[in-house]
Motif scaffolding. Structure first.
Motif, PDB file in Angstrom:
ATOM      1  N   LEU B 280      -2.914  -1.778  -7.533  1.00 40.10           N
ATOM      2  CA  LEU B 280      -3.369  -0.417  -7.226  1.00 40.10           C
ATOM      3  C   LEU B 280      -2.793   0.104  -5.917  1.00 40.10           C
ATOM      4  O   LEU B 280      -2.496   1.277  -5.775  1.00 40.10           O
ATOM      5  CB  LEU B 280      -4.904  -0.396  -7.134  1.00 40.10           C
ATOM      6  CG  LEU B 280      -5.658  -0.755  -8.422  1.00 40.10           C
ATOM      7  CD1 LEU B 280      -7.150  -0.841  -8.160  1.00 40.10           C
ATOM      8  CD2 LEU B 280      -5.359   0.262  -9.512  1.00 40.10           C
ATOM      9  N   PHE B 281      -2.610  -0.800  -4.957  1.00 44.71           N
ATOM     10  CA  PHE B 281      -2.113  -0.371  -3.647  1.00 44.71           C
ATOM     11  C   PHE B 281      -0.636  -0.690  -3.460  1.00 44.71           C
ATOM     12  O   PHE B 281      -0.124  -0.681  -2.367  1.00 44.71           O
ATOM     13  CB  PHE B 281      -2.925  -1.024  -2.529  1.00 44.71           C
ATOM     14  CG  PHE B 281      -4.229  -0.342  -2.279  1.00 44.71           C
ATOM     15  CD1 PHE B 281      -4.441   0.342  -1.097  1.00 44.71           C
ATOM     16  CD2 PHE B 281      -5.232  -0.357  -3.229  1.00 44.71           C
ATOM     17  CE1 PHE B 281      -5.640   0.983  -0.866  1.00 44.71           C
ATOM     18  CE2 PHE B 281      -6.432   0.280  -3.009  1.00 44.71           C
ATOM     19  CZ  PHE B 281      -6.641   0.959  -1.825  1.00 44.71           C
ATOM     20  N   GLY B 282       0.031  -0.960  -4.563  1.00 43.18           N
ATOM     21  CA  GLY B 282       1.407  -1.407  -4.431  1.00 43.18           C
ATOM     22  C   GLY B 282       2.422  -0.331  -4.737  1.00 43.18           C
ATOM     23  O   GLY B 282       3.605  -0.600  -4.868  1.00 43.18           O
ATOM     24  N   LEU B 283       1.976   0.930  -4.862  1.00 35.69           N
ATOM     25  CA  LEU B 283       2.896   1.994  -5.238  1.00 35.69           C
ATOM     26  C   LEU B 283       4.004   2.151  -4.209  1.00 35.69           C
ATOM     27  O   LEU B 283       5.171   2.185  -4.527  1.00 35.69           O
ATOM     28  CB  LEU B 283       2.149   3.318  -5.390  1.00 35.69           C
ATOM     29  CG  LEU B 283       1.397   3.449  -6.704  1.00 35.69           C
ATOM     30  CD1 LEU B 283       0.694   4.781  -6.795  1.00 35.69           C
ATOM     31  CD2 LEU B 283       2.332   3.255  -7.886  1.00 35.69           C
ATOM     32  N   ARG B 284       3.581   2.248  -2.959  1.00 31.03           N
ATOM     33  CA  ARG B 284       4.546   2.278  -1.888  1.00 31.03           C
ATOM     34  C   ARG B 284       4.945   0.848  -1.579  1.00 31.03           C
ATOM     35  O   ARG B 284       4.248  -0.087  -1.917  1.00 31.03           O
ATOM     36  CB  ARG B 284       3.883   2.866  -0.645  1.00 31.03           C
ATOM     37  CG  ARG B 284       4.545   4.106  -0.135  1.00 31.03           C
ATOM     38  CD  ARG B 284       3.761   4.622   1.042  1.00 31.03           C
ATOM     39  NE  ARG B 284       4.018   3.846   2.238  1.00 31.03           N
ATOM     40  CZ  ARG B 284       5.145   3.919   2.923  1.00 31.03           C
ATOM     41  NH1 ARG B 284       6.110   4.692   2.518  1.00 31.03           N
ATOM     42  NH2 ARG B 284       5.309   3.212   4.006  1.00 31.03           N
ATOM     43  N   ARG B 285       6.075   0.701  -0.949  1.00 32.10           N
ATOM     44  CA  ARG B 285       6.404  -0.645  -0.513  1.00 32.10           C
ATOM     45  C   ARG B 285       5.423  -1.065   0.555  1.00 32.10           C
ATOM     46  O   ARG B 285       5.090  -0.306   1.444  1.00 32.10           O
ATOM     47  CB  ARG B 285       7.845  -0.702  -0.038  1.00 32.10           C
ATOM     48  CG  ARG B 285       8.664  -0.970  -1.267  1.00 32.10           C
ATOM     49  CD  ARG B 285      10.092  -1.256  -1.086  1.00 32.10           C
ATOM     50  NE  ARG B 285      10.742  -0.447  -0.143  1.00 32.10           N
ATOM     51  CZ  ARG B 285      11.419  -0.966   0.854  1.00 32.10           C
ATOM     52  NH1 ARG B 285      11.414  -2.257   1.036  1.00 32.10           N
ATOM     53  NH2 ARG B 285      12.094  -0.193   1.656  1.00 32.10           N
TER      54      ARG B 285
END
Ligand SMILES: Nc1ncnc2c1ncn2[C@@H]1O[C@H](COP(=O)(O)OP(=O)(O)OP(=O)(O)O)[C@@H](O)[C@H]1O
Ligand SMILES: [Mg+2]
Lengths: 242, 289
Positions: B280-285
């Motif tokens: 879920l929090f991995g969209l951005r690097r």
């Protein structure tokens, strides 16, 4: 940090390094005197990067000795920087997800340098590479190869080393950007910094260096000042297109 | 049970998962490997706490503190004895070593303390009643600890010199050494924190689950699921993912038979990962902090 010492600033004697069964360096003698710019040229796989890492204190030799300012190279790789050695690694090795500024600031990690001094050093690096000034808050992974190389050089300079060891700084850069990087190196050299330059581009290396070594299959096969190297048959046929 | 009570127990469960998940996160960021002994470190913590209690130490907060310290030290030993010797042989070797040590912990625990779970006293038995809502002090304590740990880690990794060194060492060990960062020490700190937090979780959760027993593997699985759900590479992600997992599990248990909960949660995880491969929090690097 300059110590009034006799003898070379950096000296490898009979340096040996192996990767398992592969002998990457088979007893290399090399030195860099204070204020000198020395280059190492050689084909792919000659052992140049291995040599750069030994000289930078990042790898420990399997045989032979490495001395900095007359004293043995520290055993721990992270202690080399405190002895005045700055490494600019092959392929730049930036802290990719960090900004230019953070990368540069991490360059003075070792001494727990006061903030005001960090600022001063940042200014110096930005003066040397003006393009970095507007990019201070940009993530390094989004920068061009040339800009990244400038960050890599700048990061090593942040520790105010006595000697800068550069492993193929021109790799993958356009002639124009390479020129900019080498102009900066020339300026640093004039400022008294000692340089060990590893380069495949011999004409470029010869412009900067006072002396040089030709490394092949883990051994120094030719060494001398630049005039001698330019005259050498092996060097001429393989590297100067003569 | 009512939704609100389930929320309380879900948050507590999630908080425990979060302590396990943070260990996964720290170890993964620092070494690139998954540490399958993570859940069994919790059990070891609970059992160490039990030993202290049996010695007559009845201030459980003190027990928790001592176990945390023991866990930090065990983490340093764990790094030196399990991780360091294997890390030059590739990730698979290191992961295999963690699986091996997981079995050592689990079976060692059974040998020393016996195979069954043992009752363990909570820090405080009381219950806080706010209108209709009833929250055990033990639950409150667990939440406070996890919030404290989250803030502490964020400050450590984001602001402190050691934290910057850890992030740099995790990103590029060679470059980190070149700028004077002691990479082995940074790794030891990461493993110390991973073990310490797990051991602390062991003392906090033991009054609910019993100390010892066979829950280690389940905790490993849940901590890992929570971490992956939120994004293994993000500190914030693993905490949110783990808490979310705890809450969802508890609420689901009210509406469907218990034995369906895990399969449904894991299927949901697979779907999330198909859509968002980095969690879920991995969209951005992601960064460590
Ligand atoms: N990690 C490694 N494991 C095994 N062998 C290695 C490793 N790194 C280098 N070598 C071998 O050691 C020798 C020297 O490698 P090195 O990288 O020092 O050469 P180089 O001169 O820097 O080459 P290049 O010009 O391609 O950068 C090569 O034969 C290489 O294959
Ligand atoms: Mg090379």
């Amino acid at each position: 940090m300059a110590r009034a010492q006799e003898g070379p600033l950096l000296e490898l004697s009979g340096a040996v390094y192996r990767y398992g069964a592969i002998s990457a360096l088979k007893g290399v003698d090399l030195h860099v005197n204070r204020g000198e710019a020395v280059c190492v040229i050689g084909p792919n796989g000659a052992g140049k990067t291995t040599l750069a890492r030994l000289a930078g204190g990042l790898y420990r030799p399997a045989g032979g000795t490495i001395r900095v300012n007359g004293e043995p190279m520290p055993r721990q790789p992270h202690e080399a920087v405190a002895r005045g050695i700055g490494s600019v690694l092959e392929g730049r090795h930036l802290f990719v997800e960090q900004t230019v500024q953070t990368n540069l600031e991490l360059g003075c990690y070792h001494g727990n340098v006061p903030k005001a001094v960090v600022e001063e050093r940042l200014e110096k690096v930005m003066d040397l590479f003006p393009v970095l000034r507007k990019r201070a808050s940009q993530e390094t992974s989004t920068m061009s190869g040339g800009e990244q190389q400038m960050v890599a050089v700048g990061r090593a300079l942040m520790a105010e080393p006595e000697i800068l060891i550069l492993d193929e700084p021109s790799m993958g850069l356009s002639p124009k950007i390479t020129g900019e990087v080498f102009d900066a190196l020339e300026a640093l050299r004039k400022g008294g910094l000692s340089i060990l330059l590893i380069e495949q581009n011999a004409p470029l290396a010869f412009e900067l260096a006072d002396r040089g070594y030709l490394l092949r299959q883990g051994e120094v096969v030719v060494e001398g000042n630049i005039d001698e190297l330019t005259e050498d048959e092996v060097v001429r046929s393989a590297y100067l297109g003569a | 049970m009512r939704i609100i009570d389930l929320l309380v127990s879900g948050l507590t469960l999630g908080a425990i998962y979060a302590l396990v998940a943070l260990g996964f996160h720290l170890v993964y960021r620092m070494t690139g490997v998954l540490d399958f002994a993570q859940g069994d470190k919790v059990i070891i913590g609970g059992l160490l706490g039990l030993t202290l209690v049996r010695q007559g130490l009845d201030t459980i907060l003190l027990v928790a503190l001592l176990v945390l310290i023991a866990g930090l030290l065990l983490g340093i030993a764990y790094d030196a004895l399990v991780i360091l010797p294997t890390q030059n042989n590739g990730h698979i070797a290191t992961i295999a070593a963690t699986v091996g040590i997981m079995l050592v912990f689990a079976n060692g625990g059974h040998l020393i303390w016996g195979p069954d779970g043992k009752p363990f006293p909570p820090v405080h038995r009381g219950v806080l009643e706010i209108g209709e809502m009833r929250i055990g002090y033990q639950d409150l304590l667990i939440w406070v600890v996890v919030i404290g740990v989250a803030i502490g880690l964020a400050l450590l990794l984001g602001r402190s010199r050691v934290g910057r060194g850890m992030v740099a060492a995790a990103t590029d060990p060679l470059a980190a050494q070149a700028v004077g960062i002691n990479v082995s020490r940074m790794r030891a700190i990461a493993f110390a924190l991973a073990f310490g937090l797990a051991a602390l979780a062991g003392v906090l959760v033991a009054p609910i689950t019993l100390a010892g027993g066979t829950l280690g593997t389940a905790l490993t699985l849940k901590g890992f699921t929570g971490a992956v759900l939120g994004g293994l590479a993000s500190t914030r992600g693993v905490i949110v993912g783990a808490v979310l997992l705890g809450v969802i599990e508890s609420e689901l248990a009210a509406v469907i038979p218990n034995s369906y909960v895990d399969p449904i949660v894991l299927i949901a995880l697979i779907i999330v990962l198909l859509v968002m491969p980095n969690g879920l929090f991995g969209l951005r690097r992601q960064r460590l902090a």
